[in-house]
Motif scaffolding. Structure first.
Motif, PDB file in Angstrom:
ATOM      1  N   ASP A  79      -4.872   4.091 -19.974  1.00 30.89           N
ATOM      2  CA  ASP A  79      -4.686   5.007 -21.100  1.00 30.89           C
ATOM      3  C   ASP A  79      -4.545   6.450 -20.612  1.00 30.89           C
ATOM      4  OD1 ASP A  79      -4.799   2.984 -22.929  1.00 30.89           O
ATOM      5  OD2 ASP A  79      -6.906   3.267 -23.426  1.00 30.89           O
ATOM      6  N   SER A  80      -5.095   6.725 -19.435  1.00 35.72           N
ATOM      7  CA  SER A  80      -5.045   8.092 -18.911  1.00 35.72           C
ATOM      8  C   SER A  80      -3.990   8.261 -17.827  1.00 35.72           C
ATOM      9  CB  SER A  80      -6.421   8.498 -18.356  1.00 35.72           C
ATOM     10  OG  SER A  80      -6.868   7.570 -17.377  1.00 35.72           O
ATOM     11  N   LEU A  81      -3.837   7.264 -16.969  1.00 38.57           N
ATOM     12  CA  LEU A  81      -2.848   7.328 -15.900  1.00 38.57           C
ATOM     13  C   LEU A  81      -2.227   5.951 -15.708  1.00 38.57           C
ATOM     14  CD1 LEU A  81      -4.858   9.374 -13.224  1.00 38.57           C
ATOM     15  CD2 LEU A  81      -2.904  10.211 -14.525  1.00 38.57           C
ATOM     16  N   ILE A  82      -0.963   5.915 -15.305  1.00 43.53           N
ATOM     17  CA  ILE A  82      -0.309   4.655 -14.998  1.00 43.53           C
ATOM     18  C   ILE A  82       0.118   4.660 -13.540  1.00 43.53           C
ATOM     19  CG2 ILE A  82       0.484   4.272 -17.358  1.00 43.53           C
ATOM     20  CD1 ILE A  82       3.278   5.206 -16.403  1.00 43.53           C
ATOM     21  N   THR A  83       0.686   3.541 -13.116  1.00 42.55           N
ATOM     22  CA  THR A  83       1.059   3.371 -11.716  1.00 42.55           C
ATOM     23  C   THR A  83       1.919   4.517 -11.189  1.00 42.55           C
ATOM     24  OG1 THR A  83       0.916   0.965 -11.873  1.00 42.55           O
ATOM     25  CG2 THR A  83       2.295   1.859 -10.125  1.00 42.55           C
ATOM     26  N   GLU A  84       2.919   4.943 -11.955  1.00 37.79           N
ATOM     27  CA  GLU A  84       3.801   6.017 -11.488  1.00 37.79           C
ATOM     28  C   GLU A  84       3.034   7.319 -11.277  1.00 37.79           C
ATOM     29  OE1 GLU A  84       6.632   5.690 -14.687  1.00 37.79           O
ATOM     30  OE2 GLU A  84       8.178   5.071 -13.276  1.00 37.79           O
ATOM     31  N   ASP A  85       2.041   7.580 -12.135  1.00 37.61           N
ATOM     32  CA  ASP A  85       1.218   8.780 -11.955  1.00 37.61           C
ATOM     33  C   ASP A  85       0.439   8.699 -10.643  1.00 37.61           C
ATOM     34  OD1 ASP A  85       1.924   9.878 -14.478  1.00 37.61           O
ATOM     35  OD2 ASP A  85       0.471   8.570 -15.442  1.00 37.61           O
ATOM     36  N   LEU A  86      -0.097   7.511 -10.350  1.00 38.65           N
ATOM     37  CA  LEU A  86      -0.886   7.340  -9.122  1.00 38.65           C
ATOM     38  C   LEU A  86      -0.012   7.519  -7.881  1.00 38.65           C
ATOM     39  CD1 LEU A  86      -3.099   4.278 -10.153  1.00 38.65           C
ATOM     40  CD2 LEU A  86      -3.735   6.697 -10.137  1.00 38.65           C
ATOM     41  N   ILE A  87       1.225   7.034  -7.939  1.00 39.33           N
ATOM     42  CA  ILE A  87       2.147   7.201  -6.812  1.00 39.33           C
ATOM     43  C   ILE A  87       2.409   8.685  -6.568  1.00 39.33           C
ATOM     44  CG2 ILE A  87       4.511   6.811  -6.014  1.00 39.33           C
ATOM     45  CD1 ILE A  87       4.418   4.130  -7.544  1.00 39.33           C
ATOM     46  N   GLU A  88       2.676   9.419  -7.638  1.00 45.42           N
ATOM     47  CA  GLU A  88       2.910  10.860  -7.492  1.00 45.42           C
ATOM     48  C   GLU A  88       1.672  11.557  -6.934  1.00 45.42           C
ATOM     49  OE1 GLU A  88       4.907  14.365 -10.090  1.00 45.42           O
ATOM     50  OE2 GLU A  88       3.140  13.436 -10.970  1.00 45.42           O
ATOM     51  N   MET A  89       0.494  11.133  -7.360  1.00 45.85           N
ATOM     52  CA  MET A  89      -0.738  11.754  -6.883  1.00 45.85           C
ATOM     53  C   MET A  89      -0.952  11.502  -5.388  1.00 45.85           C
ATOM     54  SD  MET A  89      -3.156  10.933 -10.205  1.00 45.85           S
ATOM     55  CE  MET A  89      -4.665  11.755  -9.608  1.00 45.85           C
ATOM     56  N   VAL A  90      -0.531  10.332  -4.904  1.00 43.51           N
ATOM     57  CA  VAL A  90      -0.579  10.090  -3.456  1.00 43.51           C
ATOM     58  C   VAL A  90       0.382  11.047  -2.750  1.00 43.51           C
ATOM     59  CG1 VAL A  90      -0.104   8.440  -1.605  1.00 43.51           C
ATOM     60  CG2 VAL A  90      -1.268   7.668  -3.677  1.00 43.51           C
ATOM     61  N   ASP A  91       1.579  11.187  -3.289  1.00 42.62           N
ATOM     62  CA  ASP A  91       2.569  12.078  -2.689  1.00 42.62           C
ATOM     63  C   ASP A  91       2.066  13.514  -2.620  1.00 42.62           C
ATOM     64  OD1 ASP A  91       5.514  12.611  -1.900  1.00 42.62           O
ATOM     65  OD2 ASP A  91       5.143  14.028  -3.524  1.00 42.62           O
ATOM     66  N   HIS A  92       1.371  13.949  -3.673  1.00 44.21           N
ATOM     67  CA  HIS A  92       0.888  15.331  -3.740  1.00 44.21           C
ATOM     68  C   HIS A  92      -0.471  15.515  -3.049  1.00 44.21           C
ATOM     69  CE1 HIS A  92       4.292  15.925  -6.107  1.00 44.21           C
ATOM     70  NE2 HIS A  92       3.782  16.292  -7.269  1.00 44.21           N
ATOM     71  N   GLY A  93      -1.019  14.440  -2.477  1.00 40.87           N
ATOM     72  CA  GLY A  93      -2.288  14.545  -1.761  1.00 40.87           C
ATOM     73  C   GLY A  93      -3.515  14.600  -2.664  1.00 40.87           C
ATOM     74  N   GLU A  94      -3.345  14.241  -3.940  1.00 42.65           N
ATOM     75  CA  GLU A  94      -4.472  14.300  -4.872  1.00 42.65           C
ATOM     76  C   GLU A  94      -5.369  13.073  -4.765  1.00 42.65           C
ATOM     77  OE1 GLU A  94      -2.824  14.999  -8.758  1.00 42.65           O
ATOM     78  OE2 GLU A  94      -1.479  16.549  -7.983  1.00 42.65           O
ATOM     79  N   LEU A 101       0.851  -1.179   0.000  1.00 46.78           N
ATOM     80  CA  LEU A 101       0.000   0.000   0.000  1.00 46.78           C
ATOM     81  C   LEU A 101       0.895   1.240   0.000  1.00 46.78           C
ATOM     82  CD1 LEU A 101      -3.043   0.868   0.304  1.00 46.78           C
ATOM     83  CD2 LEU A 101      -2.515   1.212   2.735  1.00 46.78           C
ATOM     84  N   VAL A 102       0.652   2.140  -0.931  1.00 40.88           N
ATOM     85  CA  VAL A 102       1.382   3.409  -0.981  1.00 40.88           C
ATOM     86  C   VAL A 102       0.513   4.466  -0.321  1.00 40.88           C
ATOM     87  CG1 VAL A 102       2.424   5.154  -2.465  1.00 40.88           C
ATOM     88  CG2 VAL A 102       2.540   2.738  -3.111  1.00 40.88           C
ATOM     89  N   GLN A 103       1.053   5.090   0.732  1.00 41.61           N
ATOM     90  CA  GLN A 103       0.278   6.045   1.519  1.00 41.61           C
ATOM     91  C   GLN A 103       1.202   7.122   2.069  1.00 41.61           C
ATOM     92  OE1 GLN A 103      -1.187   4.319   5.266  1.00 41.61           O
ATOM     93  NE2 GLN A 103       0.360   2.695   5.089  1.00 41.61           N
ATOM     94  N   PRO A 104       0.653   8.251   2.485  1.00 45.07           N
ATOM     95  CA  PRO A 104       1.485   9.275   3.128  1.00 45.07           C
ATOM     96  C   PRO A 104       2.034   8.747   4.448  1.00 45.07           C
ATOM     97  CG  PRO A 104      -0.640  10.178   2.441  1.00 45.07           C
ATOM     98  CD  PRO A 104      -0.752   8.689   2.330  1.00 45.07           C
ATOM     99  N   ALA A 105       3.282   9.062   4.741  1.00 47.14           N
ATOM    100  CA  ALA A 105       3.858   8.681   6.028  1.00 47.14           C
ATOM    101  C   ALA A 105       3.249   9.545   7.127  1.00 47.14           C
ATOM    102  CB  ALA A 105       5.369   8.859   6.000  1.00 47.14           C
TER     103      ALA A 105
END
Length: 465
Positions: free
Chosen positions: A179-194, A128-132
């Motif tokens: 087609d719109s977002l991939i795993t790396e995009d989702l990880i960044e979005m978690v980091d940015h709080g999106e 699970l990728v989550q904010p620390a």
């Protein structure tokens, strides 16, 4: 008749030497004084952030570096092909287009029927990728009532669906089209709080934590998954060579160093900082930008650009710290790669000399500008393309220009056009497109670099003359 038999015998011997289970190139044949041509290692891999990619004109990747080491250590000539998908990779191996899949092939029954696993064994699991922080989830039962975003129809999606059933429901699973977002995009979005949460493999999580250190990736949500390189089922000799090589005592330390390079060393020195604001507080109007202002001014005429742009690139690359060496081996104020320095006439022993380092960067900017001028005629617009090429390599920007043209974007405009095409190149649908010649790259890193450099450049212009 005898001559034909000799020709057949010689042909058979040559085939035996170059086939999948060939003899080692260094075997002795002193009595006959025969010189054996080195074996050719016919390998295939996939583009990706951990396997194989081109960075600033240099071939890189965890799997690629280990493959090259194996070929060099065994005296083999590497013939590398790139497949478009795991299924395509396995087909290439099973049908004889390649002997080795230099990529972590999952050890599952379906694949075990067509390939033989060998070499370094990788163990991963889904996390699970989550904010620390104090509110982090520490048990799968705490996922009930939470929203988790995952790539649609991916293994992460399937695992979450199964986990949801095991828990009796309650996880809000949001599938996202790849087609719109991939795993790396989702990880960044978690980091940015999106978005609040996503799920990825542990190795992908480790790689991305080197970009986003605020993330927590410690909660495991699946069983261990085993994978390794693989050969065709009739390639016993090559499999044995790989297994012997992998077990060599001197390999473990080198393997650990390569792993650290890709998965642990930070790849973004200040990912959350507004560089103009952070550094601007230290500059009084009319004062010096850095200890190297005279060098930036001296070499700006070589580059054909404002000296403050050179300074803005240097600031974003190293914070003007001449002793910095990046995870990829770039060095000095302007973070020149050794291969790049050589291409612009800077000797290896001079890369860390500030004068030579800045001169090399100026020469590189001039070369990039000349290469891009036919495609981007407007000099002001071309500046952003040049900065982007400085960051990732000219080939990726040429690819982005071609993708922009193909998808109805303006190939002569960076913002909202070629910058969008650059982002596409992190997705398999686009980096496997025939118009793309340089494969995968992390486009978001480059688009953000361009904006940071431009921001700092504008600030430097306002305070320094």
């Amino acid at each position: 008749m005898a001559t034909s038999f000799i020709h057949i015998a010689i042909s058979a011997a040559l085939i035996a030497l170059t086939a999948c289970g060939s003899n080692h190139a260094k075997q002795d044949n002193e009595d006959k004084h025969v010189s054996i041509v080195p074996d050719t290692l016919h390998a295939a891999t996939l583009y990706g952030p951990t396997s194989y990619f081109n960075y600033r004109g240099q071939q890189m990747g965890f799997d690629y570096e280990n493959l090259k080491r194996f070929a060099d250590d065994e005296g083999m000539v590497l013939d590398l092909k790139v497949a478009s998908s795991l299924q395509s990779l396995l087909r290439m191996v099973s049908e004889g287009e390649a002997d080795l899949a230099a990529y972590p092939v999952p050890s599952i029954e379906e694949y075990n029927k067509i390939v033989k696993h060998c070499g370094h064994k990788e163990v991963t699991w889904q996390v699970l990728v989550q904010p620390a922080g104090k509110n982090r989830i520490s048990d799968v039962t705490e996922l009930v009532g939470k929203t988790v975003y995952v790539e649609q129809d991916s293994k992460y999606h399937y695992r979450l669906n199964n986990l949801n059933k095991e828990l009796g429901g309650g996880i809000d699973i949001v599938p996202i089209s790849r087609d719109s977002l991939i795993t790396e995009d989702l990880i960044e979005m978690v980091d940015h709080g999106e978005i609040p949460l996503t799920v990825v493999d542990s190795d992908i999580a480790e790689l991305n934590k080197s970009y986003y250190p605020r993330l927590d990736i410690d909660m495991k949500i699946s069983l261990d998954q085993y994978a390794s390189w693989a050969v065709r089922n009739d390639c016993d000799s090559l499999a044995a060579r790989l297994d012997r090589w992998e077990k060599r005592r001197d390999n473990s330390e080198t393997l650990r160093a390569i792993y650290k390079k890709y998965f642990e060393i930070s790849k973004n020195s200040a990912p959350y900082e507004d560089p103009a604001l952070a550094f601007g507080l230290k500059i009084r109007k009319g004062g010096s930008i850095s200890p190297y202002d005279n060098l930036f001014k001296r070499h700006s005429s070589v580059a054909g650009y404002d000296w403050r742009l050179l300074a803005a690139i240097g600031f974003n690359e190293s914070r003007f710290d001449n002793n910095v060496e990046s995870w990829a081996g770039a060095r000095g104020i302007m973070q020149l790669m050794p291969s790049t320095a050589k291409a612009v006439g800077i000797k290896p022993e001079s890369i860390s000399n500030p004068d030579a380092n800045i001169l090399g960067a100026a020469r590189l900017l001039k070369k990039l500008d000349a290469a891009l001028a036919p495609k981007v005629p407007d000099p002001e617009e071309r500046m952003r393309f040049v900065i982007a090429s400085y960051n990732c390599g000219l080939g990726h920007i040429f690819d982005a220009i071609e993708l922009a043209s193909k998808h109805g974007l303006n190939p002569e405009v960076w913002l909202g056009n070629v910058s969008e095409a650059a982002l596409m190149k992190s997705r398999p649908l686009y980096y496997n497109d025939p118009v793309v010649k340089n494969g995968y790259f992390r486009g978001r890193e480059t688009t953000e670099f361009v904006e940071r450099v431009m921001s700092v450049f504008e600030y430097f212009k306002s305070v320094a003359h």
